[in-house]
Design an enzyme around this catalytic site. Structure first.
Site, PDB file in Angstrom:
ATOM      1  N   GLU A   1      30.920  35.385  22.157  1.00  0.00           N
ATOM      2  CA  GLU A   1      30.754  33.586  22.004  1.00  0.00           C
ATOM      3  C   GLU A   1      29.769  34.299  20.703  1.00  0.00           C
ATOM      4  O   GLU A   1      30.247  33.293  19.496  1.00  0.00           O
ATOM      5  CB  GLU A   1      30.164  32.504  22.468  1.00  0.00           C
ATOM      6  CG  GLU A   1      31.424  32.088  23.490  1.00  0.00           C
ATOM      7  CD  GLU A   1      31.307  32.750  24.859  1.00  0.00           C
ATOM      8  OE1 GLU A   1      31.536  33.715  24.949  1.00  0.00           O
ATOM      9  OE2 GLU A   1      31.533  32.333  26.092  1.00  0.00           O
TER      10      GLU A   1
ATOM     11  N   GLU B   1      23.318  27.504  37.999  1.00  0.00           N
ATOM     12  CA  GLU B   1      23.720  28.830  37.961  1.00  0.00           C
ATOM     13  C   GLU B   1      22.934  29.857  38.963  1.00  0.00           C
ATOM     14  O   GLU B   1      23.273  30.986  38.835  1.00  0.00           O
ATOM     15  CB  GLU B   1      23.412  29.999  36.370  1.00  0.00           C
ATOM     16  CG  GLU B   1      24.208  30.862  36.057  1.00  0.00           C
ATOM     17  CD  GLU B   1      23.663  31.972  34.450  1.00  0.00           C
ATOM     18  OE1 GLU B   1      23.424  32.078  34.388  1.00  0.00           O
ATOM     19  OE2 GLU B   1      25.190  31.157  33.961  1.00  0.00           O
TER      20      GLU B   1
ATOM     21  N   LYS C   1      34.867  36.185  32.204  1.00  0.00           N
ATOM     22  CA  LYS C   1      35.010  37.069  31.012  1.00  0.00           C
ATOM     23  C   LYS C   1      35.524  38.201  30.922  1.00  0.00           C
ATOM     24  O   LYS C   1      35.875  38.255  29.721  1.00  0.00           O
ATOM     25  CB  LYS C   1      33.281  37.279  30.809  1.00  0.00           C
ATOM     26  CG  LYS C   1      32.051  36.571  30.653  1.00  0.00           C
ATOM     27  CD  LYS C   1      30.864  37.194  30.633  1.00  0.00           C
ATOM     28  CE  LYS C   1      29.538  36.387  30.616  1.00  0.00           C
ATOM     29  NZ  LYS C   1      28.429  36.783  30.866  1.00  0.00           N
TER      30      LYS C   1
HETATM   31  O1  F6P Z   1      27.790  33.856  31.229  1.00  0.00           O
HETATM   32  C1  F6P Z   1      26.264  33.020  31.560  1.00  0.00           C
HETATM   33  C2  F6P Z   1      25.158  34.459  30.542  1.00  0.00           C
HETATM   34  O2  F6P Z   1      24.931  35.723  31.522  1.00  0.00           O
HETATM   35  C3  F6P Z   1      24.228  33.177  31.213  1.00  0.00           C
HETATM   36  O3  F6P Z   1      23.219  33.609  31.849  1.00  0.00           O
HETATM   37  C4  F6P Z   1      23.441  33.353  29.576  1.00  0.00           C
HETATM   38  O4  F6P Z   1      22.444  32.827  29.989  1.00  0.00           O
HETATM   39  C5  F6P Z   1      24.241  33.002  28.716  1.00  0.00           C
HETATM   40  O5  F6P Z   1      25.571  34.006  29.725  1.00  0.00           O
HETATM   41  C6  F6P Z   1      24.142  34.267  27.536  1.00  0.00           C
HETATM   42  O6  F6P Z   1      24.323  35.536  27.885  1.00  0.00           O
HETATM   43  P1  F6P Z   1      23.160  37.215  26.639  1.00  0.00           P
HETATM   44  O7  F6P Z   1      21.645  36.009  25.930  1.00  0.00           O
HETATM   45  O8  F6P Z   1      23.294  37.571  26.747  1.00  0.00           O
HETATM   46  O9  F6P Z   1      23.938  35.910  25.137  1.00  0.00           O
END
Ligand code: F6P
Length: 541
Positions: free
Chosen positions: A210, A351, A510
């Protein structure tokens, strides 16, 4: 039988006994209940007298906390031991707010000095942006900053920037884009001028789908405005613990703010992830936020268990989750500025403690993290409080408010506080059958209607709540409050014997999304009848 099993049984027996006791009666019989079951820790005051507890229940829970090895695990965490076993990492968000004189070693390196070096880089950058010295590609100062990140790289900073909006001074306006739904980015960009907009791309891994997609959209917007990649990068900085990936995407080391693998995403707002907070509020306020958290850290490490605020909140959470079958916990800030607190706490708590396997890989033998949810009061009162008061589930609540508001509207702030206090009382006391009957009779209700309405308007009470109060929603008080919840979540994880610092449960979705996306990108509909939702979507688009 193990100590813990025996304690568990004694707590079950205690719950059975308290099940038929009304808090209204406990209060009436005990003038000292409020003073005994309340405490101050730094900026925070906690009233936990409106809970289904007595001295014996609390004493048993403290025994449970002791038997769980909480103090040893807490000390191990603060000392930098690799307590996140499944990822082989230390857990040191507390080192992010330690004073410069502190020392915590990880793999032979003092992380506190790394933290303060990075804080200095942040301070220099923030000073230059806020003073208008650092300029964009067309020579104009930055008036707007867009934080692109998701989960822990978004929720904490977004919550804090909203909560502390009055502290912004003449700092830039902050915008947060997290969702890969492009409407969020396009709506945000629609109100911005590329010449005066700075983007912070925040991702611990610097691979999150994202965030990378949103960063690409932002960079395309800048490219359209400026025409060169070099100019685009004058409007972007990266925040990550994976500088190699940032570098591969064009970010020079001087444009990259670092944090470390021992900072969990949901515990990261104290690190460079808080760059947006520091830009919005200025470095002094960011440091005050850290100081507030440090004060809670000290309290957590030093206060006896019976007077330890995070421990008390955690014990009460476990009490309701495991002995009263409470599946959820409501967070009700009587503060519009804390409107994002429930969402932030959802990630922090769910989480961390949404786990079904113990540290040693065996399945847990009891329920773990509850669903966390909530909305600011008084809005929630006119939406879902009906269920809190008369629904069939027991839902413990945290009610939060500030003694002083940050507007000139003192009378309206008093209405807010009055409602916060009244709800705690209503949840606890309810209304006795006699009271209700008297009111109905006085209103002229009689006969069958009296019986019917007495049933429908029955207000049983005996619903638990904590009240958390602070003088003002200042950076220091907010820092203390967030750290309080962090440690509460940690203590509950220890009692349940789980690892609160990994999040494997988010991985499957994911992985699958990548395969689904490949199929959508190819967009070759199957000839036959759709055999799945994906087939049907491919065919229908
Ligand atoms: O998908 C969950 C997660 O891994 C969270 O633990 C984390 O805060 C978020 O996605 C964003 O991850 P990143 O900071 O690596 O983009």
């Amino acid at each position: 039988m193990r100590d813990i099993d025996a304690l568990w049984q004694r707590l079950q027996a205690k719950q059975k006994q308290l099940h038929n006791v009304h808090m209204r009666e406990q209060c009436a019989a005990d003038d000292a209940r409020f003073s005994r079951y309340s405490l101050q820790a730094g900026e925070l005051f906690l009233d936990y007298s409106k809970n289904r507890i007595d001295d014996e229940a609390l004493a048993l829970m403290i025994e449970l906390v002791e038997a769980s090895g909480l103090t040893e695990r807490r000390d191990a965490m603060f000392a930098g031991a690799k307590i996140n076993q499944t990822e082989g990492r230390a857990v040191l968000h507390t080192a992010l707010r330690a004073g410069p004189e502190a020392r915590v070693d990880v793999d032979g390196c003092n992380v506190v000095s790394q933290v303060h070096a990075e804080l200095q880089r942040i301070e220099d950058f923030v000073g230059a942006v806020r003073a208008g010295q650092l300029k964009g590609a067309s020579g104009q100062a930055f008036t707007d900053v867009v934080n692109i990140g998701i989960g822990g790289s978004d929720l904490g900073p977004a919550m804090v920037c909203e909560a502390l909006r009055p502290y912004r001074g003449d700092g830039p306006a902050l915008h947060f884009v997290s969702n890969v739904d492009p409407v969020q980015m396009t709506d945000t960009l629609a109100g911005l001028n590329p010449a005066t907009t700075l983007f912070i791309i925040v991702s611990k891994t610097f691979t999150t789908q994202e965030t990378m997609a949103n960063a690409a959209l932002a960079q395309q917007w800048l490219l359209t405005a400026f025409g060169s990649q070099e100019q685009v990068l004058q409007h972007c900085v990266a925040v990550t613990s994976n500088p190699h990936s940032a570098q591969a995407q064009g970010f020079a080391p001087e444009q990259t703010f670092l944090f470390w693998d021992w900072v969990g995403g949901r515990y990261s707002l104290w690190s460079s992830v808080g760059l947006s907070i520091a830009l919005a509020l200025g470095m002094d306020n960011f440091r005050a936020l850290l100081a507030g958290a440090r004060e809670t850290d000290e309290h957590f490490c030093e206060a006896p268990l019976a007077d330890n605020m995070p421990v008390i909140l955690a014990m009460l959470g476990v009490w309701y989750r495991n002995f009263w079958s409470a599946g959820s916990h409501a967070v009700l800030p009587y503060s519009q500025r804390l409107s994002r607190l429930p969402a932030f706490l959802q990630q922090l708590d769910m989480e961390s403690n949404g786990k079904q396997v113990r540290m040693d890989g065996r399945p847990v033998a009891c329920a773990t993290g509850p669903v966390i949810w909530g909305e600011p009061g008084t809005n929630g009162q006119h939406a879902f409080y009906q269920l809190l008061h008369q629904g069939t589930d027991l839902i413990p609540c945290d009610i939060l408010f500030a003694l002083e508001g940050d507007t000139d509207c003192a009378a309206e702030h008093r209405i807010l506080i009055a409602n916060a206090i009244a709800q705690g009382e209503a949840l606890m006391c309810g209304k006795t059958t006699e009271q209700l009957r008297e009111e109905l009779v006085a209103a002229g209700v009689e006969g069958e209607q009296l019986a019917l309405l007495s049933a429908h308007r029955n207000f049983p009470g005996n619903k638990p709540s904590n009240s958390l109060v602070f003088k003002r929603l200042s950076p220091k008080a907010l820092g203390s409050l967030i750290a309080l919840y962090e440690h509460k979540v940690f203590c509950q994880g220890v009692i349940w014997g789980i690892n609160s610092f990994d999040q494997w449960g988010v991985e499957l979705g994911k992985q699958l999304a990548k395969g689904v996306l490949d199929r959508l990108n190819k967009a070759t509909p199957a000839d036959s009848k759709p055999a799945s939702l994906l087939d049907w979507v491919v065919k229908s688009r």
